[in-house]
Design a protein around this motif. Structure first.
Motif, mmCIF file in Angstrom:
data_model
loop_
_atom_site.group_PDB
_atom_site.id
_atom_site.type_symbol
_atom_site.label_atom_id
_atom_site.label_comp_id
_atom_site.label_asym_id
_atom_site.label_seq_id
_atom_site.Cartn_x
_atom_site.Cartn_y
_atom_site.Cartn_z
ATOM 1 N N TYR A 82 0.852 -1.190 0.000
ATOM 2 C CA TYR A 82 0.000 0.000 0.000
ATOM 3 C C TYR A 82 0.888 1.239 0.000
ATOM 4 C CZ TYR A 82 -3.730 -3.210 1.387
ATOM 5 O OH TYR A 82 -4.631 -4.250 1.432
ATOM 6 N N SER A 83 0.538 2.224 -0.824
ATOM 7 C CA SER A 83 1.310 3.458 -0.868
ATOM 8 C C SER A 83 0.678 4.496 0.049
ATOM 9 C CB SER A 83 1.370 4.011 -2.297
ATOM 10 O OG SER A 83 0.099 4.512 -2.695
ATOM 11 N N ALA A 84 1.501 5.364 0.600
ATOM 12 C CA ALA A 84 1.004 6.405 1.492
ATOM 13 C C ALA A 84 0.042 7.365 0.784
ATOM 14 C CB ALA A 84 2.179 7.165 2.107
ATOM 15 N N PRO A 85 0.322 7.798 -0.464
ATOM 16 C CA PRO A 85 -0.624 8.700 -1.135
ATOM 17 C C PRO A 85 -2.004 8.075 -1.339
ATOM 18 C CG PRO A 85 1.517 8.819 -2.196
ATOM 19 C CD PRO A 85 1.587 7.665 -1.237
ATOM 20 N N VAL A 86 -2.045 6.791 -1.718
ATOM 21 C CA VAL A 86 -3.336 6.130 -1.942
ATOM 22 C C VAL A 86 -4.114 6.021 -0.635
ATOM 23 C CG1 VAL A 86 -4.439 3.965 -2.579
ATOM 24 C CG2 VAL A 86 -2.592 4.883 -3.990
ATOM 25 N N LEU A 87 -3.439 5.617 0.428
ATOM 26 C CA LEU A 87 -4.104 5.523 1.723
ATOM 27 C C LEU A 87 -4.503 6.911 2.219
ATOM 28 C CD1 LEU A 87 -1.978 2.808 3.563
ATOM 29 C CD2 LEU A 87 -4.317 2.590 2.705
ATOM 30 N N GLY A 88 -3.687 7.913 1.897
ATOM 31 C CA GLY A 88 -4.035 9.269 2.284
ATOM 32 C C GLY A 88 -5.342 9.716 1.648
ATOM 33 N N GLU A 89 -5.544 9.378 0.369
ATOM 34 C CA GLU A 89 -6.808 9.704 -0.296
ATOM 35 C C GLU A 89 -7.968 8.983 0.373
ATOM 36 O OE1 GLU A 89 -6.541 8.846 -4.420
ATOM 37 O OE2 GLU A 89 -4.929 10.293 -4.810
ATOM 38 N N ARG A 90 -7.734 7.764 0.801
ATOM 39 C CA ARG A 90 -8.785 6.984 1.457
ATOM 40 C C ARG A 90 -9.232 7.645 2.759
ATOM 41 N NH1 ARG A 90 -8.045 0.650 3.329
ATOM 42 N NH2 ARG A 90 -9.802 0.548 4.785
ATOM 43 N N PHE A 91 -8.276 8.200 3.510
ATOM 44 C CA PHE A 91 -8.597 8.811 4.797
ATOM 45 C C PHE A 91 -8.814 10.318 4.707
ATOM 46 C CE2 PHE A 91 -6.111 5.015 6.233
ATOM 47 C CZ PHE A 91 -7.145 4.396 6.916
ATOM 48 N N GLY A 92 -8.617 10.883 3.522
ATOM 49 C CA GLY A 92 -8.836 12.308 3.362
ATOM 50 C C GLY A 92 -7.755 13.179 3.953
ATOM 51 N N VAL A 93 -6.500 12.683 3.954
ATOM 52 C CA VAL A 93 -5.376 13.453 4.487
ATOM 53 C C VAL A 93 -4.232 13.382 3.478
ATOM 54 C CG1 VAL A 93 -6.029 13.001 6.886
ATOM 55 C CG2 VAL A 93 -4.419 11.459 5.729
ATOM 56 N N SER A 94 -3.161 14.118 3.771
ATOM 57 C CA SER A 94 -1.988 14.056 2.911
ATOM 58 C C SER A 94 -1.241 12.753 3.165
ATOM 59 C CB SER A 94 -1.066 15.247 3.181
ATOM 60 O OG SER A 94 -0.410 15.083 4.427
ATOM 61 N N ALA A 95 -0.234 12.507 2.355
ATOM 62 C CA ALA A 95 0.549 11.277 2.513
ATOM 63 C C ALA A 95 1.434 11.314 3.754
ATOM 64 C CB ALA A 95 1.419 11.046 1.268
ATOM 65 N N THR A 96 1.716 12.517 4.267
ATOM 66 C CA THR A 96 2.673 12.635 5.371
ATOM 67 C C THR A 96 2.244 11.900 6.636
ATOM 68 O OG1 THR A 96 3.534 14.724 4.539
ATOM 69 C CG2 THR A 96 3.904 14.246 6.857
ATOM 70 N N PRO A 97 1.043 12.157 7.216
ATOM 71 C CA PRO A 97 0.670 11.427 8.430
ATOM 72 C C PRO A 97 0.513 9.935 8.199
ATOM 73 C CG PRO A 97 -1.183 12.709 7.615
ATOM 74 C CD PRO A 97 0.012 13.136 6.825
ATOM 75 N N VAL A 98 0.111 9.551 6.989
ATOM 76 C CA VAL A 98 0.000 8.125 6.676
ATOM 77 C C VAL A 98 1.376 7.481 6.677
ATOM 78 C CG1 VAL A 98 -0.693 6.423 4.945
ATOM 79 C CG2 VAL A 98 -2.099 8.457 5.323
ATOM 80 N N ARG A 99 2.335 8.163 6.045
ATOM 81 C CA ARG A 99 3.698 7.626 5.995
ATOM 82 C C ARG A 99 4.283 7.494 7.399
ATOM 83 N NH1 ARG A 99 5.437 11.143 2.842
ATOM 84 N NH2 ARG A 99 4.967 10.033 0.912
ATOM 85 N N GLU A 100 4.050 8.491 8.247
ATOM 86 C CA GLU A 100 4.555 8.445 9.619
ATOM 87 C C GLU A 100 3.901 7.316 10.409
ATOM 88 O OE1 GLU A 100 3.699 12.409 10.889
ATOM 89 O OE2 GLU A 100 5.669 13.171 10.278
ATOM 90 N N ALA A 101 2.585 7.138 10.226
ATOM 91 C CA ALA A 101 1.877 6.064 10.921
ATOM 92 C C ALA A 101 2.366 4.698 10.443
ATOM 93 C CB ALA A 101 0.372 6.206 10.695
ATOM 94 N N MET A 102 2.582 4.564 9.147
ATOM 95 C CA MET A 102 3.072 3.305 8.602
ATOM 96 C C MET A 102 4.478 2.990 9.109
ATOM 97 S SD MET A 102 1.178 1.366 6.739
ATOM 98 C CE MET A 102 -0.081 1.167 5.477
ATOM 99 N N GLN A 103 5.293 4.006 9.285
ATOM 100 C CA GLN A 103 6.638 3.775 9.813
ATOM 101 C C GLN A 103 6.574 3.269 11.255
ATOM 102 O OE1 GLN A 103 8.391 7.599 8.998
ATOM 103 N NE2 GLN A 103 9.267 6.926 7.052
ATOM 104 N N GLN A 104 5.591 3.759 12.009
ATOM 105 C CA GLN A 104 5.401 3.251 13.361
ATOM 106 C C GLN A 104 4.969 1.782 13.313
ATOM 107 O OE1 GLN A 104 5.982 4.327 16.394
ATOM 108 N NE2 GLN A 104 5.136 2.446 17.278
ATOM 109 N N LEU A 105 4.069 1.456 12.384
ATOM 110 C CA LEU A 105 3.633 0.068 12.237
ATOM 111 C C LEU A 105 4.788 -0.818 11.780
ATOM 112 C CD1 LEU A 105 0.116 0.531 10.571
ATOM 113 C CD2 LEU A 105 0.617 -0.146 12.932
#
Length: 259
Positions: A82-105
């Motif tokens: 899963y890419s951060a930009p695609v997940l960001g669109e799903r949650f309605g946010v930019s790729a940045t918080p998604v990327r940070e959350a994924m790095q924690q995971l």
């Protein structure tokens, strides 16, 4: 059912709080016409403008919890990237918080970083789940046996609402809610030992045990109900100081539907 983090751009403008700039209070009688800089919300050298960063962290935390829920519910498929930009669109946010959350995971072992592509959901096996159950038993069984000998009955009765919360989530088949209430119950039990490090380590192992197995069928509601019933049985055994039953229930519970 940690940690280098990316420091990219801030969250998108819709998430910026209205209070970032601050507001001046009403003018009091006799006050000077000029409002001090700090009252106008302008930051001085001793008061750096931190609210926007805090707000971004808040969004990241929300996305992290949403991704954890998606993992437990099986919405994120093991082995899939899963890419951060695609997940960001799903949650309605930019790729940045998604990327940070994924790095924690990734630090937690839930996903793996795939350079230039995104994050692959880790594929887990029954062997890994069995290993987690063994480690949890090594940590928690001795602690619960000690607690059974020393904690008065009234303290165990106070935990009944937490056990009932797991039963309520199980009754409607809400896997994500069950995962959270299950961990809350176990955290509350272990917290009686007075060792915060123990609670943190055990909770991390517990969370990892809740991730779905590769190719495994969806957890049934009946499995959740049976698992939740063990919480109440454990409380009764702890209250009665029935050590053999406590030991048996804890070991069996770790190999259940959601541990």
């Amino acid at each position: 059912m940690e940690q280098a983090r990316a420091r990219d751009t801030a969250a998108p403008q819709p998430y910026a709080s209205a209070h970032v700039l601050g507001q001046a209070g009403p003018r009091q009688p006799g006050a000077q016409a000029r409002v001090p800089e700090q009252a106008r919300g302008e930051h001085t050298h001793s008061e750096p403008p931190a609210p926007r960063t805090v707000q971004r962290h808040s969004v990241r935390g929300q996305i992290l919890e949403a991704l954890r829920t998606a993992l437990v519910d099986g919405e994120l498929t093991p082995g899939k990237v899963y890419s951060a930009p695609v997940l960001g669109e799903r949650f309605g946010v930019s790729a940045t918080p998604v990327r940070e959350a994924m790095q924690q995971l990734a630090v937690e072992g839930a996903v793996e970083v795939v350079p230039n592509r995104g994050f692959r959901v880790s594929e887990r096996t029954p062997c890994e789940l069995a290993e987690l159950a063994e480690v949890r038993a090594l940590i928690e069984v001795p602690v619960m046996l000690r607690l059974a000998r020393t904690i008065p009955a009234a303290r165990w009765c106070a935990l009944r609402p937490l056990a009932e919360a797991t039963a309520a989530a199980a009754a409607v088949g809400d896997r994500a809610s069950y995962a959270e209430t299950d961990r809350a119950f176990h955290r509350a039990v272990l917290a009686l030992a007075g060792n915060q490090q123990l609670v943190m380590v055990a909770d991390d192992l517990h969370r990892r045990s809740q991730w779905p197995l590769t190719g495994a069928p969806v957890i049934r509601r009946a499995d959740l109900v049976a698992d939740a019933a063990e919480h109440m049985a454990l409380l009764e055994a702890l209250t009665a100081q029935d050590l053999p039953v406590v030991q048996s229930l804890v070991r069996e519970h770790f190999t259940g539907a959601e541990g």
